[in-house]
Design an enzyme around this catalytic site. Structure first.
Site, short mmCIF file in Angstrom:
data_model
loop_
_atom_site.label_atom_id
_atom_site.label_comp_id
_atom_site.label_asym_id
_atom_site.label_seq_id
_atom_site.Cartn_x
_atom_site.Cartn_y
_atom_site.Cartn_z
CB SER A 14 -3.77 36.90 -18.11
OG SER A 14 -4.26 35.66 -18.59
CG ASP A 63 -2.29 29.06 -29.29
OD1 ASP A 63 -1.84 28.32 -28.38
OD2 ASP A 63 -3.08 28.67 -30.16
CE1 TYR A 155 -5.33 20.23 -17.13
CE2 TYR A 155 -5.55 18.60 -15.38
CZ TYR A 155 -5.21 19.87 -15.80
OH TYR A 155 -4.72 20.79 -14.90
CB ALA A 157 -2.55 12.04 -21.91
CE LYS A 159 -1.69 20.54 -16.83
NZ LYS A 159 -0.85 21.74 -16.92
P1 NAP Z 1 -7.01 29.35 -15.59
O1 NAP Z 1 -7.49 30.13 -14.42
O2 NAP Z 1 -8.01 28.75 -16.52
O3 NAP Z 1 -5.99 30.27 -16.43
C1 NAP Z 1 -5.37 29.74 -17.57
C2 NAP Z 1 -4.34 30.70 -18.10
O4 NAP Z 1 -3.70 30.09 -19.23
C3 NAP Z 1 -4.92 32.00 -18.61
O5 NAP Z 1 -3.98 33.02 -18.39
C4 NAP Z 1 -5.10 31.74 -20.10
O6 NAP Z 1 -5.09 32.94 -20.89
C5 NAP Z 1 -3.86 30.93 -20.37
N1 NAP Z 1 -3.92 30.08 -21.56
C6 NAP Z 1 -4.79 29.08 -21.84
N2 NAP Z 1 -4.49 28.51 -23.02
C7 NAP Z 1 -3.41 29.16 -23.51
C8 NAP Z 1 -2.65 29.07 -24.70
N3 NAP Z 1 -2.92 28.14 -25.64
N4 NAP Z 1 -1.61 29.92 -24.87
C9 NAP Z 1 -1.31 30.84 -23.92
N5 NAP Z 1 -2.00 30.98 -22.79
C10 NAP Z 1 -3.04 30.16 -22.58
O7 NAP Z 1 -6.09 28.13 -15.12
P2 NAP Z 1 -5.47 27.79 -13.69
O8 NAP Z 1 -6.48 27.06 -12.91
O9 NAP Z 1 -4.83 29.00 -13.11
O10 NAP Z 1 -4.35 26.73 -14.11
C11 NAP Z 1 -3.02 27.11 -14.42
C12 NAP Z 1 -2.19 25.88 -14.67
O11 NAP Z 1 -2.22 25.04 -13.52
C13 NAP Z 1 -2.69 25.02 -15.83
O12 NAP Z 1 -1.60 24.44 -16.51
C14 NAP Z 1 -3.49 23.96 -15.14
O13 NAP Z 1 -3.58 22.78 -15.90
C15 NAP Z 1 -2.67 23.75 -13.88
N6 NAP Z 1 -3.44 23.17 -12.78
C16 NAP Z 1 -4.55 23.80 -12.31
C17 NAP Z 1 -5.27 23.21 -11.27
C18 NAP Z 1 -6.49 23.83 -10.69
O14 NAP Z 1 -7.14 23.18 -9.86
N7 NAP Z 1 -6.86 25.06 -11.04
C19 NAP Z 1 -4.85 21.99 -10.76
C20 NAP Z 1 -3.73 21.38 -11.27
C21 NAP Z 1 -3.02 21.98 -12.29
P3 NAP Z 1 -6.45 33.82 -21.06
O15 NAP Z 1 -6.64 34.57 -19.76
O16 NAP Z 1 -6.15 34.74 -22.17
O17 NAP Z 1 -7.56 32.87 -21.34
#
Ligand code: NAP
Length: 247
Positions: A14, A63, A155, A157, A159
């Site tokens: 989303s 979830d 986090y 752990a 990843k």
């Molecule tokens: P984000 O903007 O916080 O978005 C998180 C998404 O995950 C949202 O769609 C959220 O849904 C959904 N979500 C969270 N918990 C959930 C659950 N238990 N079940 C189903 N959906 C869930 O995160 P992002 O920055 O785009 O990160 C996306 C992925 O990339 C993550 O795995 C993160 O660890 C990884 N990542 C991000 C970064 C970074 O710098 N941003 C760096 C390295 C890795 P809602 O909209 O309903 O809350």
């Protein structure tokens, strides 16, 4: 990238990186199902943006850390699209604190969403992919899973666990036409990093050789590459998209 006729499921599709992945795959012609935790407004908006690209879209509240809900998600996607060719395990959360102050609850919550969630989705989807004799699984890890980061033991752990799980499943499914890879983003401009304090953000930027945050679309293009036919002979790999942080 040509994904015409393919169906993709993007968890956490989303917002942020997941949303960019949905749009990248839809731009290549894939029908896209996404799940989200609770932000229905964002999910609806992403569905509208995907449909505007001329493909079908479906959003399911789920979830990913709950086995029953994941099972319902899979049923809904198969009912809507009959197959799942591409799974992107992107849903993730942070609950940062120094280890000495980290609660057991915050440790468990992050492991459940980031690691167990990917396990449950891969387990459910791999049954289907085995029947199809085709599948692409891409898991979102992180530079933090490769290098560690003070304040993110839970986090990191989760990843690092995603990487181990990716390589294990890649070995299990390699002979069946199914690839399993991971993308390890650095610091990407999304809601997750917007929550950082200015001082923490400045410290992070100082550690990025390219001296800027990445964009969600830059991660999405790497995910799409690994999900596409050009990556047919690549499995069990971790592709860093991090401006040089983890080299
Ligand atoms: P984000 O903007 O916080 O978005 C998180 C998404 O995950 C949202 O769609 C959220 O849904 C959904 N979500 C969270 N918990 C959930 C659950 N238990 N079940 C189903 N959906 C869930 O995160 P992002 O920055 O785009 O990160 C996306 C992925 O990339 C993550 O795995 C993160 O660890 C990884 N990542 C991000 C970064 C970074 O710098 N941003 C760096 C390295 C890795 P809602 O909209 O309903 O809350």
């Amino acid at each position: 990238m040509n994904f015409t006729g393919k169906t993709a499921l993007v968890t956490g599709g989303s917002r942020g990186i997941g949303r960019a992945v949905c749009l990248e795959l839809a731009g290549g012609g894939a029908n896209v199902a996404l799940c989200y935790a609770g932000n229905e407004t964002a999910a609806r908006e992403t569905v509208r943006a995907v449909e505007a690209l001329g493909v079908k879209a479906l959003a399911v509240r789920c979830d990913v850390s709950d086995g029953g809900q994941v099972s319902g998600l899979m049923d809904a996607v198969v009912h809507g699209f009959q197959r799942i060719d591409i799974l992107v395990n992107n849903a993730g959360i942070t609950r940062d604190n120094l280890l000495m102050r980290m609660s057991e609850e915050d440790f468990d919550a992050v492991i459940a969403a980031n690691l167990k969630g990917a396990f449950l989705c891969m387990k459910a989807v791999s049954r289907l992919m085995l029947k199809q004799r085709y599948g692409r699984i891409v898991n979102l890890s992180s530079v933090v899973g490769l290098r560690g980061n003070a304040g993110q033991a839970n986090y990191a752990a989760s990843k690092a666990g995603v990487i181990g799980m990716t390589k294990s499943l890649a070995r299990e499914l390699a002979g069946r036409g199914i690839t399993v890879n991971a993308v390890a983003p650095g610091f990407i401009d999304t809601d997750m990093t917007a929550a950082m304090q200015d001082s923490a953000r400045a410290a992070v930027l100082a550690s990025v050789p390219m001296a800027r945050l990445g964009q969600a679309e830059e991660v999405a293009r790497a995910v799409a590459f690994l999900a596409g036919d050009d990556a047919a002979y690549i499995t069990g790999q971790v592709l860093a998209v991090d401006g040089g942080m983890a080299m």
